[in-house]
Scaffold this motif. Sequence first.
Motif, mmCIF file in Angstrom:
data_model
loop_
_atom_site.group_PDB
_atom_site.id
_atom_site.type_symbol
_atom_site.label_atom_id
_atom_site.label_comp_id
_atom_site.label_asym_id
_atom_site.label_seq_id
_atom_site.Cartn_x
_atom_site.Cartn_y
_atom_site.Cartn_z
ATOM 1 N N ARG A 72 0.860 -1.184 0.000
ATOM 2 C CA ARG A 72 0.000 0.000 0.000
ATOM 3 C C ARG A 72 0.895 1.233 0.000
ATOM 4 O O ARG A 72 1.957 1.240 0.625
ATOM 5 C CB ARG A 72 -0.900 0.004 1.233
ATOM 6 N N VAL A 73 0.495 2.280 -0.707
ATOM 7 C CA VAL A 73 1.247 3.531 -0.720
ATOM 8 C C VAL A 73 0.811 4.369 0.474
ATOM 9 O O VAL A 73 -0.367 4.702 0.614
ATOM 10 C CB VAL A 73 1.019 4.302 -2.037
ATOM 11 N N LEU A 113 6.071 3.810 -6.743
ATOM 12 C CA LEU A 113 5.308 4.059 -5.523
ATOM 13 C C LEU A 113 5.425 5.498 -5.039
ATOM 14 O O LEU A 113 4.868 5.848 -3.996
ATOM 15 C CB LEU A 113 5.753 3.099 -4.418
ATOM 16 N N ARG A 115 7.716 7.529 -3.698
ATOM 17 C CA ARG A 115 8.366 8.012 -2.480
ATOM 18 C C ARG A 115 9.356 9.142 -2.763
ATOM 19 O O ARG A 115 9.395 10.144 -2.046
ATOM 20 C CB ARG A 115 9.076 6.856 -1.774
ATOM 21 N N LEU A 140 -0.749 4.524 -6.363
ATOM 22 C CA LEU A 140 -0.126 5.815 -6.084
ATOM 23 C C LEU A 140 -1.181 6.911 -5.933
ATOM 24 O O LEU A 140 -1.100 7.747 -5.020
ATOM 25 C CB LEU A 140 0.850 6.150 -7.219
ATOM 26 N N GLY A 143 -2.746 6.655 -2.535
ATOM 27 C CA GLY A 143 -1.869 7.178 -1.490
ATOM 28 C C GLY A 143 -1.836 8.696 -1.471
ATOM 29 O O GLY A 143 -1.820 9.323 -0.400
ATOM 30 N N GLU A 202 8.048 -5.700 -2.045
ATOM 31 C CA GLU A 202 7.615 -4.652 -2.954
ATOM 32 C C GLU A 202 8.149 -4.889 -4.356
ATOM 33 O O GLU A 202 7.408 -4.789 -5.344
ATOM 34 C CB GLU A 202 8.087 -3.290 -2.442
#
Length: 274
Positions: A72-73, A113, A115, A140, A143, A202
């Motif tokens: 999960r993001v 994802l 980050r 994404l 999130g 991941e």
Amino acid sequence: MRKITELAAVFPPDLAVACAAPELRPQTEALAARLGLPVAAENERRQLLLRCTAEGLELVKPDDPQLRGPLRVDFVAGAFAFRCQQQGKELLLRAAGCKGGFRPAVLDATGGLGRDSFLLAAAGCAVHIFERNPVVAALLADGLERARLHPAAAAIASRISLSCGCSVAALRAAALQGERIELVYLDPMFPERSKTALVKKEAQLLQLLSPPPSLEEEKALLDAARAASHRVAVKRPAKSPHLAGQAPSHALHGKTVRFDVYLAEQEPQPLPQE
């Protein structure tokens, strides 16, 4: 999420959308229709499930004991939230050319994802993310939506926009129109050799959705990025070869990763410090 342009894609053959609770059924069906995926029946066995839960959208591989737990993001919890508060230690910001008051406009051409894009936005950059895989883009987008509802992350998430589509086409179009993007950021998938369980999970789940690029795809991506931008920053495992075999202008080295930086002849100059 500002906008997601839908992209037809070849999905893994045994991927379906599921819901964790009856009240989530409408959004589950809407997501499945948008992605062109089936909705899994209750207790139906599938290799991969994109599951709607009260905590957010997640990807799971139910029958693999090595990959238990959801992907999960999440931009507001745990170690990642701490990283956002420790920006001075991030090689990423140096690779991006963040100096003084200068914060480049960023096109992240391999969103994943998200980050690193979130870290750049936390530092003050406006970031446009491209992610070519619709399932990864959906994770994404979810999130980012949750981050925009969180008091500590809302301002950062508001600086990020997202498109699901081919970044190479967008970069080539920008170059043809004479546009010069201040920074293109690339973190293309690389076969993961880390033994860290979270990273391994991941990487393996993402590779089930979209395999690492071929050498030809790497070259097309890097060539398009260099043609359309003042600066390209490429994240690589510390000991991996250069992307597409092209040596950078310089590199920044960390313990496990490095950033290869490709500079055009003229870069935008940092603003003077007040």
